[in-house]
Design a protein around this motif. Structure first.
Motif, PDB file in Angstrom:
ATOM      1  N   GLY A  96      69.481 -58.681 -19.470  1.00 57.58           N
ATOM      2  CA  GLY A  96      71.053 -58.459 -20.143  1.00 57.58           C
ATOM      3  C   GLY A  96      71.897 -57.283 -19.208  1.00 57.58           C
ATOM      4  O   GLY A  96      71.995 -56.312 -18.536  1.00 57.58           O
ATOM      5  N   TRP A  97      73.670 -58.065 -19.885  1.00 55.80           N
ATOM      6  CA  TRP A  97      74.553 -56.858 -18.977  1.00 55.80           C
ATOM      7  C   TRP A  97      75.257 -56.585 -19.961  1.00 55.80           C
ATOM      8  O   TRP A  97      75.797 -57.319 -20.488  1.00 55.80           O
ATOM      9  CB  TRP A  97      75.646 -57.576 -17.749  1.00 55.80           C
ATOM     10  N   TYR A  98      76.062 -54.886 -19.737  1.00 54.42           N
ATOM     11  CA  TYR A  98      76.444 -54.279 -20.945  1.00 54.42           C
ATOM     12  C   TYR A  98      77.587 -54.022 -20.200  1.00 54.42           C
ATOM     13  O   TYR A  98      77.264 -52.500 -19.469  1.00 54.42           O
ATOM     14  CB  TYR A  98      75.339 -53.422 -22.034  1.00 54.42           C
ATOM     15  N   SER A  99      78.625 -54.067 -20.349  1.00 58.51           N
ATOM     16  CA  SER A  99      79.832 -53.508 -19.460  1.00 58.51           C
ATOM     17  C   SER A  99      79.287 -52.749 -18.498  1.00 58.51           C
ATOM     18  O   SER A  99      79.831 -51.686 -17.259  1.00 58.51           O
ATOM     19  CB  SER A  99      80.359 -51.970 -20.336  1.00 58.51           C
ATOM     20  N   GLY A 100      78.821 -54.189 -17.278  1.00 60.90           N
ATOM     21  CA  GLY A 100      79.105 -53.819 -16.175  1.00 60.90           C
ATOM     22  C   GLY A 100      77.407 -53.202 -15.694  1.00 60.90           C
ATOM     23  O   GLY A 100      77.397 -53.257 -14.610  1.00 60.90           O
ATOM     24  N   ALA A 101      76.736 -53.065 -16.820  1.00 63.23           N
ATOM     25  CA  ALA A 101      75.451 -51.590 -16.883  1.00 63.23           C
ATOM     26  C   ALA A 101      74.542 -53.116 -17.304  1.00 63.23           C
ATOM     27  O   ALA A 101      74.612 -53.831 -18.078  1.00 63.23           O
ATOM     28  CB  ALA A 101      74.802 -50.044 -16.701  1.00 63.23           C
ATOM     29  N   GLY A 102      72.879 -53.450 -15.983  1.00 67.26           N
ATOM     30  CA  GLY A 102      72.229 -54.466 -15.572  1.00 67.26           C
ATOM     31  C   GLY A 102      71.317 -53.272 -17.146  1.00 67.26           C
ATOM     32  O   GLY A 102      70.295 -51.824 -17.544  1.00 67.26           O
ATOM     33  N   SER A 103      70.044 -54.046 -18.240  1.00 65.32           N
ATOM     34  CA  SER A 103      69.120 -53.016 -18.736  1.00 65.32           C
ATOM     35  C   SER A 103      68.732 -54.492 -19.314  1.00 65.32           C
ATOM     36  O   SER A 103      69.475 -54.698 -19.761  1.00 65.32           O
ATOM     37  CB  SER A 103      70.000 -52.349 -19.779  1.00 65.32           C
ATOM     38  N   TYR A 104      67.030 -53.356 -19.199  1.00 70.95           N
ATOM     39  CA  TYR A 104      66.215 -54.502 -19.457  1.00 70.95           C
ATOM     40  C   TYR A 104      65.833 -54.875 -21.399  1.00 70.95           C
ATOM     41  O   TYR A 104      65.854 -53.170 -21.709  1.00 70.95           O
ATOM     42  CB  TYR A 104      64.996 -54.512 -18.716  1.00 70.95           C
ATOM     43  N   GLN A 105      65.953 -55.310 -21.730  1.00 77.84           N
ATOM     44  CA  GLN A 105      65.197 -55.248 -22.890  1.00 77.84           C
ATOM     45  C   GLN A 105      63.906 -56.651 -23.729  1.00 77.84           C
ATOM     46  O   GLN A 105      63.802 -56.828 -22.175  1.00 77.84           O
ATOM     47  CB  GLN A 105      66.054 -56.390 -24.332  1.00 77.84           C
ATOM     48  N   LEU A 106      62.818 -55.941 -24.422  1.00 71.15           N
ATOM     49  CA  LEU A 106      61.649 -56.200 -24.530  1.00 71.15           C
ATOM     50  C   LEU A 106      61.734 -57.206 -26.198  1.00 71.15           C
ATOM     51  O   LEU A 106      62.137 -56.151 -26.637  1.00 71.15           O
ATOM     52  CB  LEU A 106      60.589 -55.814 -24.196  1.00 71.15           C
ATOM     53  N   THR A 107      61.410 -58.098 -25.922  1.00 69.49           N
ATOM     54  CA  THR A 107      61.184 -58.977 -27.410  1.00 69.49           C
ATOM     55  C   THR A 107      59.698 -59.446 -27.496  1.00 69.49           C
ATOM     56  O   THR A 107      59.241 -60.079 -26.962  1.00 69.49           O
ATOM     57  CB  THR A 107      62.033 -60.017 -26.870  1.00 69.49           C
ATOM     58  N   PHE A 108      59.559 -58.648 -28.358  1.00 69.37           N
ATOM     59  CA  PHE A 108      57.908 -58.373 -28.862  1.00 69.37           C
ATOM     60  C   PHE A 108      57.438 -59.133 -29.582  1.00 69.37           C
ATOM     61  O   PHE A 108      58.187 -59.867 -30.538  1.00 69.37           O
ATOM     62  CB  PHE A 108      57.785 -57.120 -29.172  1.00 69.37           C
ATOM     63  N   GLY A 109      55.552 -59.829 -29.498  1.00 67.24           N
ATOM     64  CA  GLY A 109      55.263 -60.218 -31.006  1.00 67.24           C
ATOM     65  C   GLY A 109      55.191 -59.685 -31.709  1.00 67.24           C
ATOM     66  O   GLY A 109      55.373 -58.451 -32.211  1.00 67.24           O
ATOM     67  N   LYS A 110      54.810 -59.775 -33.080  1.00 64.88           N
ATOM     68  CA  LYS A 110      54.268 -59.816 -34.085  1.00 64.88           C
ATOM     69  C   LYS A 110      53.228 -58.612 -34.749  1.00 64.88           C
ATOM     70  O   LYS A 110      52.601 -57.552 -34.832  1.00 64.88           O
ATOM     71  CB  LYS A 110      54.410 -60.709 -35.077  1.00 64.88           C
ATOM     72  N   GLY A 111      52.417 -58.978 -32.800  1.00 60.89           N
ATOM     73  CA  GLY A 111      50.941 -57.976 -32.271  1.00 60.89           C
ATOM     74  C   GLY A 111      49.453 -58.202 -33.060  1.00 60.89           C
ATOM     75  O   GLY A 111      50.191 -59.265 -34.273  1.00 60.89           O
ATOM     76  N   THR A 112      48.970 -58.347 -32.671  1.00 63.32           N
ATOM     77  CA  THR A 112      46.817 -58.398 -32.575  1.00 63.32           C
ATOM     78  C   THR A 112      46.294 -57.624 -33.220  1.00 63.32           C
ATOM     79  O   THR A 112      46.013 -56.721 -32.281  1.00 63.32           O
ATOM     80  CB  THR A 112      46.352 -59.607 -31.905  1.00 63.32           C
ATOM     81  N   LYS A 113      45.283 -57.229 -34.059  1.00 61.43           N
ATOM     82  CA  LYS A 113      45.087 -55.701 -34.066  1.00 61.43           C
ATOM     83  C   LYS A 113      43.941 -57.102 -34.015  1.00 61.43           C
ATOM     84  O   LYS A 113      43.196 -57.716 -34.369  1.00 61.43           O
ATOM     85  CB  LYS A 113      44.708 -55.240 -35.782  1.00 61.43           C
ATOM     86  N   LEU A 114      43.249 -55.647 -32.814  1.00 62.73           N
ATOM     87  CA  LEU A 114      41.452 -56.416 -32.911  1.00 62.73           C
ATOM     88  C   LEU A 114      40.715 -55.713 -32.476  1.00 62.73           C
ATOM     89  O   LEU A 114      40.811 -53.812 -32.318  1.00 62.73           O
ATOM     90  CB  LEU A 114      41.896 -56.246 -31.384  1.00 62.73           C
ATOM     91  N   SER A 115      39.764 -55.927 -33.201  1.00 63.53           N
ATOM     92  CA  SER A 115      38.398 -54.957 -33.977  1.00 63.53           C
ATOM     93  C   SER A 115      37.410 -55.521 -33.149  1.00 63.53           C
ATOM     94  O   SER A 115      36.838 -56.713 -33.462  1.00 63.53           O
ATOM     95  CB  SER A 115      38.038 -54.788 -35.573  1.00 63.53           C
ATOM     96  N   VAL A 116      36.446 -54.517 -32.100  1.00 61.37           N
ATOM     97  CA  VAL A 116      35.476 -55.153 -31.479  1.00 61.37           C
ATOM     98  C   VAL A 116      34.347 -54.125 -32.021  1.00 61.37           C
ATOM     99  O   VAL A 116      34.114 -52.720 -31.989  1.00 61.37           O
ATOM    100  CB  VAL A 116      35.598 -54.628 -29.683  1.00 61.37           C
ATOM    101  N   ILE A 117      33.158 -55.437 -32.684  1.00 63.37           N
ATOM    102  CA  ILE A 117      32.236 -54.165 -33.542  1.00 63.37           C
ATOM    103  C   ILE A 117      30.960 -54.590 -32.180  1.00 63.37           C
ATOM    104  O   ILE A 117      30.823 -55.133 -31.715  1.00 63.37           O
ATOM    105  CB  ILE A 117      31.692 -55.431 -34.519  1.00 63.37           C
ATOM    106  N   PRO A 118      29.932 -53.043 -33.268  1.00 60.09           N
ATOM    107  CA  PRO A 118      29.238 -52.827 -31.757  1.00 60.09           C
ATOM    108  C   PRO A 118      27.719 -53.600 -32.341  1.00 60.09           C
ATOM    109  O   PRO A 118      27.897 -54.999 -33.123  1.00 60.09           O
ATOM    110  CB  PRO A 118      28.743 -51.597 -32.791  1.00 60.09           C
TER     111      PRO A 118
END
Lengths: 118, 114
Positions: A96-118
């Protein structure tokens, strides 16, 4: 309006199995697709990322698959280990460009909780 | 290694109090961000700053303000804390150069408003 949809919310995988987390996006202006990994009590950290000019990127046991036409990307964790148990976030970015300065933003997903069981 | 530090890991405040959350990064990054993280909602951007004294609203700026007087420090201010602001707050920074997508996160501040 959620711009990055992530599924599933939670995932339980047996040790040695394959973990798969999926994300879909809407904004065709996104040009960078990272995955972040977060352990309990820690901030998220970049795990792996892909640009839309390639369909796959692999780093060790972690692979991103990218389907530009379907506007979907996924994280595959091969030979999942208990130490992989964490919350995983997909994200998408554009500049995105704000007042002439570029800035990268991240849009995140809501997340996944991973459990790996032995 | 990039280091992003947050002033407190845990904070308990009363409704109506003014709350300051501080974030410091040591990599001379141009961009700094404040997110809140809630279960099932992921990370939501509150405010970000792309330069000293410059700020832009994120997705959920209501009830918050920010201050960036020095390049390395970005403060999040809750003018009058409310119980619905109980959350985990994460600060992040990124460089301002080309290909500067990667954000580096601090460990978070878990704020409880009672």
């Amino acid at each position: 309006q959620q711009q990055v949809k992530q599924s599933p919310q939670s995932l339980i995988v047996q040790k040695g199995g394959i973990s798969i987390i999926n994300c879909a996006y809407e904004n065709t202006a996104f040009d960078y697709f990272p995955w972040y990994q977060q352990f309990p009590g820690k901030g998220p950290a970049l795990l792996i990322a892909i640009r839309p000019d390639v369909s796959e990127k692999k780093e060790g046991r972690f692979t991103i698959s990218f389907n530009k036409s379907a506007k979907q990307f996924s994280l595959h964790i091969m030979d999942s280990q208990p130490g992989d148990s964490a919350t995983y976030f997909c994200a998408a970015s554009t500049k995105g460009w704000y007042s002439g300065a570029g800035s990268y933003q991240l849009t995140f997903g809501k997340g996944t909780k991973l459990s790996v069981i032995p | 290694d990039v280091k992003v530090t947050q002033s407190s890991r845990y904070l308990v405040k009363r409704t109506g109090e003014k709350v300051f959350l501080e974030c410091v990064q040591d990599m001379d990054h141009e961009n700094m961000f404040w997110y809140r993280q809630d279960p099932g909602l992921g990370l939501r951007l509150i405010y970000f700053s792309y330069d000293v004294k410059m700020k832009e609203k994120g997705d959920i700026p209501e009830g918050y303000s920010v201050s960036r007087e020095k390049k390395e420090r970005f403060s999040l201010i809750l003018e009058s804390a409310s119980t619905n602001q109980t959350s985990m707050y994460l600060c992040a920074s990124s460089s301002g150069g080309h290909e500067s997508y990667e954000q580096y996160f601090g460990p978070g501040t878990r704020l409880t408003v009672t």
